[in-house]
Write a protein that holds these residues in place. Structure first.
Motif, PDB file in Angstrom:
ATOM      1  N   LYS A  38      88.942 -28.082  24.055  1.00  0.00           N
ATOM      2  CA  LYS A  38      87.975 -26.968  24.054  1.00  0.00           C
ATOM      3  C   LYS A  38      88.612 -25.684  24.584  1.00  0.00           C
ATOM      4  CE  LYS A  38      83.548 -29.181  23.990  1.00  0.00           C
ATOM      5  NZ  LYS A  38      83.404 -28.873  22.577  1.00  0.00           N
ATOM      6  N   VAL A 143      84.413 -21.270  27.926  1.00  0.00           N
ATOM      7  CA  VAL A 143      84.032 -22.685  27.867  1.00  0.00           C
ATOM      8  C   VAL A 143      83.669 -23.273  29.234  1.00  0.00           C
ATOM      9  CG1 VAL A 143      85.286 -23.207  25.749  1.00  0.00           C
ATOM     10  CG2 VAL A 143      86.457 -23.367  27.939  1.00  0.00           C
ATOM     11  N   GLU A 144      83.649 -22.465  30.268  1.00  0.00           N
ATOM     12  CA  GLU A 144      83.382 -22.989  31.609  1.00  0.00           C
ATOM     13  C   GLU A 144      82.041 -23.712  31.689  1.00  0.00           C
ATOM     14  OE1 GLU A 144      83.522 -21.531  36.244  1.00  0.00           O
ATOM     15  OE2 GLU A 144      83.187 -20.038  34.689  1.00  0.00           O
ATOM     16  N   GLY A 145      80.988 -23.118  31.153  1.00  0.00           N
ATOM     17  CA  GLY A 145      79.666 -23.759  31.180  1.00  0.00           C
ATOM     18  C   GLY A 145      79.663 -25.074  30.415  1.00  0.00           C
ATOM     19  N   GLU A 146      80.318 -25.093  29.286  1.00  0.00           N
ATOM     20  CA  GLU A 146      80.406 -26.306  28.474  1.00  0.00           C
ATOM     21  C   GLU A 146      81.159 -27.409  29.209  1.00  0.00           C
ATOM     22  OE1 GLU A 146      81.498 -27.016  23.828  1.00  0.00           O
ATOM     23  OE2 GLU A 146      81.593 -24.978  24.597  1.00  0.00           O
ATOM     24  N   ILE A 147      82.219 -27.032  29.914  1.00  0.00           N
ATOM     25  CA  ILE A 147      83.003 -28.002  30.677  1.00  0.00           C
ATOM     26  C   ILE A 147      82.144 -28.609  31.779  1.00  0.00           C
ATOM     27  CG2 ILE A 147      84.900 -28.229  32.330  1.00  0.00           C
ATOM     28  CD1 ILE A 147      86.432 -26.179  30.612  1.00  0.00           C
ATOM     29  N   LYS A 148      81.426 -27.781  32.517  1.00  0.00           N
ATOM     30  CA  LYS A 148      80.571 -28.288  33.584  1.00  0.00           C
ATOM     31  C   LYS A 148      79.507 -29.233  33.023  1.00  0.00           C
ATOM     32  CE  LYS A 148      81.209 -24.402  36.704  1.00  0.00           C
ATOM     33  NZ  LYS A 148      80.604 -23.196  37.283  1.00  0.00           N
ATOM     34  N   TYR A 149      78.938 -28.868  31.893  1.00  0.00           N
ATOM     35  CA  TYR A 149      77.917 -29.705  31.248  1.00  0.00           C
ATOM     36  C   TYR A 149      78.504 -31.071  30.870  1.00  0.00           C
ATOM     37  CZ  TYR A 149      74.411 -31.217  27.861  1.00  0.00           C
ATOM     38  OH  TYR A 149      73.471 -31.935  27.180  1.00  0.00           O
ATOM     39  N   MET A 150      79.694 -31.081  30.281  1.00  0.00           N
ATOM     40  CA  MET A 150      80.339 -32.334  29.886  1.00  0.00           C
ATOM     41  C   MET A 150      80.609 -33.222  31.099  1.00  0.00           C
ATOM     42  SD  MET A 150      83.069 -30.862  27.099  1.00  0.00           S
ATOM     43  CE  MET A 150      84.018 -32.365  27.010  1.00  0.00           C
ATOM     44  N   ASN A 153      77.253 -34.620  32.632  1.00  0.00           N
ATOM     45  CA  ASN A 153      76.671 -35.668  31.781  1.00  0.00           C
ATOM     46  C   ASN A 153      77.449 -36.961  31.862  1.00  0.00           C
ATOM     47  OD1 ASN A 153      74.440 -34.335  30.963  1.00  0.00           O
ATOM     48  ND2 ASN A 153      75.247 -33.723  28.976  1.00  0.00           N
TER      49      ASN A 153
END
Length: 160
Positions: A38, A143-150, A153
């Motif tokens: 990502k 992509v920081e927000g996406e990384i935290k979300y991944m 989860n």
């Protein structure tokens, strides 16, 4: 001059909390390569973003350069952003950077590598009319927000 994004998972607190080394190791083995991909994609976008500075008048007078941007990307960058995995104290470390391949358009005896070009973009070059553009920070911020979300989860799924 920074020329790479360094991703390193430190899962010690989570290992202690979960008391299951294998579960956390699975997250490290599966999640970190996804995160690295990502960030690589984001770096490709960041490098290609923002229009390059305008050419000098003398350059514009040359017929073969008319209308071209100073550092107009010729399509080589996306293929030359790489993810390197190395081991550091039994942990995987992912480096997202430009490749060591020299850029084909270089006019000097030793043209800059794509890794050096990312460093030049990050720091700028006033004498060559290249504005500072921290593409490494831009890419990670995308992509920081996406990384935290991944990560969250995957951790939640571990405790179900």
């Amino acid at each position: 001059m920074p020329s790479e994004i360094r991703l390193k998972g430190d899962w010690r607190k989570l290992r202690h909390l979960a008391n299951e080394l294998e579960s956390v190791k699975d997250i490290d083995d599966t999640l970190m390569p996804e995160i690295a991909d990502k960030v690589k994609e984001a770096l490709e976008v960041a490098v290609g973003s923002n229009p390059p500075p305008a050419n000098a008048e003398s350059t514009l007078r040359k017929p073969y350069k008319r209308g071209k941007g100073t550092l107009q990307e010729t399509g080589g960058f996306p293929d030359n952003i790489v993810v390197d995995e190395t081991k550091e104290r039994n942990r995987s470390v992912y480096l997202i950077r430009g490749s060591d391949t020299p850029q084909a358009r270089g006019r000097r005896d030793t043209p800059p590598t794509y890794k050096e070009l990312i460093g030049i973009l990050a720091t700028g070059s006033p004498e060559k009319n290249i504005p500072k553009r921290d593409v490494l920070r831009m890419a990670y911020d995308m992509v920081e927000g996406e990384i935290k979300y991944m990560v969250v989860n995957n951790i939640k799924s571990m405790f179900r």
